[in-house]
Design an enzyme around this catalytic site. Sequence first.
Site, PDB file in Angstrom:
ATOM      1  N   GLN A  68      76.677 -94.100  91.034  1.00  0.00           N
ATOM      2  CA  GLN A  68      76.222 -93.683  92.360  1.00  0.00           C
ATOM      3  C   GLN A  68      75.259 -92.499  92.342  1.00  0.00           C
ATOM      4  O   GLN A  68      74.939 -91.936  93.389  1.00  0.00           O
ATOM      5  CB  GLN A  68      77.404 -93.382  93.291  1.00  0.00           C
ATOM      6  N   GLU A  69      74.769 -92.101  91.160  1.00  0.00           N
ATOM      7  CA  GLU A  69      73.666 -91.152  91.128  1.00  0.00           C
ATOM      8  C   GLU A  69      72.438 -91.799  91.754  1.00  0.00           C
ATOM      9  O   GLU A  69      72.225 -93.005  91.629  1.00  0.00           O
ATOM     10  CB  GLU A  69      73.338 -90.745  89.685  1.00  0.00           C
TER      11      GLU A  69
ATOM     12  N   ARG B 177      76.448 -78.397 112.583  1.00  0.00           N
ATOM     13  CA  ARG B 177      77.583 -77.893 113.357  1.00  0.00           C
ATOM     14  C   ARG B 177      78.264 -76.698 112.680  1.00  0.00           C
ATOM     15  O   ARG B 177      79.035 -75.985 113.317  1.00  0.00           O
ATOM     16  CB  ARG B 177      78.600 -79.025 113.597  1.00  0.00           C
ATOM     17  N   GLN B 178      77.962 -76.483 111.412  1.00  0.00           N
ATOM     18  CA  GLN B 178      78.481 -75.304 110.709  1.00  0.00           C
ATOM     19  C   GLN B 178      77.363 -74.270 110.619  1.00  0.00           C
ATOM     20  O   GLN B 178      76.779 -74.039 109.568  1.00  0.00           O
ATOM     21  CB  GLN B 178      78.986 -75.700 109.321  1.00  0.00           C
TER      22      GLN B 178
ATOM     23  N   ASP C  39      80.363 -78.667 128.086  1.00  0.00           N
ATOM     24  CA  ASP C  39      80.973 -77.391 127.692  1.00  0.00           C
ATOM     25  C   ASP C  39      80.003 -76.267 128.023  1.00  0.00           C
ATOM     26  O   ASP C  39      78.829 -76.497 128.311  1.00  0.00           O
ATOM     27  CB  ASP C  39      81.350 -77.374 126.204  1.00  0.00           C
TER      28      ASP C  39
ATOM     29  N   LYS D 147      86.014 -76.551 128.784  1.00  0.00           N
ATOM     30  CA  LYS D 147      87.105 -77.107 127.984  1.00  0.00           C
ATOM     31  C   LYS D 147      87.749 -76.012 127.145  1.00  0.00           C
ATOM     32  O   LYS D 147      87.093 -75.095 126.665  1.00  0.00           O
ATOM     33  CB  LYS D 147      86.614 -78.243 127.088  1.00  0.00           C
TER      34      LYS D 147
ATOM     35  N   ARG E 122      89.852 -75.674 123.785  1.00  0.00           N
ATOM     36  CA  ARG E 122      90.208 -76.442 122.584  1.00  0.00           C
ATOM     37  C   ARG E 122      91.227 -75.663 121.748  1.00  0.00           C
ATOM     38  O   ARG E 122      90.977 -74.523 121.339  1.00  0.00           O
ATOM     39  CB  ARG E 122      88.947 -76.723 121.761  1.00  0.00           C
TER      40      ARG E 122
ATOM     41  N   THR F 272      86.023 -85.994 123.483  1.00  0.00           N
ATOM     42  CA  THR F 272      85.650 -85.014 124.511  1.00  0.00           C
ATOM     43  C   THR F 272      84.851 -85.676 125.622  1.00  0.00           C
ATOM     44  O   THR F 272      85.081 -85.424 126.807  1.00  0.00           O
ATOM     45  CB  THR F 272      84.828 -83.875 123.880  1.00  0.00           C
TER      46      THR F 272
END
Length: 335
Positions: A47-48, A105-106, A180, A203, A205, A237
Amino acid sequence: MPTLIEPKLISGNANLPLATAIAKRMSLYRGMTVGLVNARVERFNDQEIFVEVYENVRGEDMFILQSTSNPANDNLMELLIMADALRRSSAARITAVIPYFGYARQDRRTKARTPITAKLVANMIAEAGIERVLTMDLHATQIQGFFDIPVDNLYASPVFALDILNQFKDMSDVMVVSPDVGGVARARELAKRINAPLSIVDKRREKAGEIAEMTVIGDVTGKRCIIVDDICDTAGTLCKAAEVLIENGASEVHSYITHGVLSGPAVERITNSVMKSLVITDSINAPEAVRNAPNIRIVPTAPMFAQAILNIWNGTSVSSLFETETLGPIYEGIL
């Protein structure tokens, strides 16, 4: 500003239909054939990833078309390895066209001993020899500052505005909803474009993937609500927000989401939800289940990306594509 020689497109395996559509739109705009560079992006048995470019790219203005969507790690490595292959083949300039920028998202440390993966990926992209990034609706706009190279961040809201005005003929009872507090700026931008009021679903969480409580801020009684967000992953959500809006008196709920990640039970949840429709872009290659879902519709981004690529190649403004007046003629007869 003098232009470089002809722009050349090369695509990884993440979203070949979008890459092909971008090439076709560029051919239409230029009145000449623009194709994808002949290359192979394959896997060894372990899988390289192996990349081989069959055409001469020395001195060329290269655009790599690759979303870093699921499988995110494979698609990111394809992007980096393609960039390395082009750099070592003496390409004059390498631009990464990343319709969906994964790991966004990070973007900050919310807890102790956690990474800022968006910054790490930005460093990897720059180190691979990529000189410019073109993307759409970054999860957080400050990610542009993580790069030490130019980043052009396109917005889906002008395209969504055109689609909404085409689909919702009577706008008197339409209300835009942010799911949100963090997405208020994005929702407000769309609300301004279609001249509609704005509401918010607040919201609370407890932990990732679980919603403890939702409260609607604003009167949605009798309104056709349009939820606006950048990413829909498992749709928990989103579907819960739609239920809360209906419970608070909304007559209909529709959603416009830029990046339809739609993992796990998302499609089933959306199909069975109270939402009348979910509109996503083709920034992520939609599987058959998404394409066949009765209440999911996909709007194309190829016209916008094709024009943005040509503007970068020509050295002209990319921000002109933020205006509905500019995108209107490009999308005429499509939406």
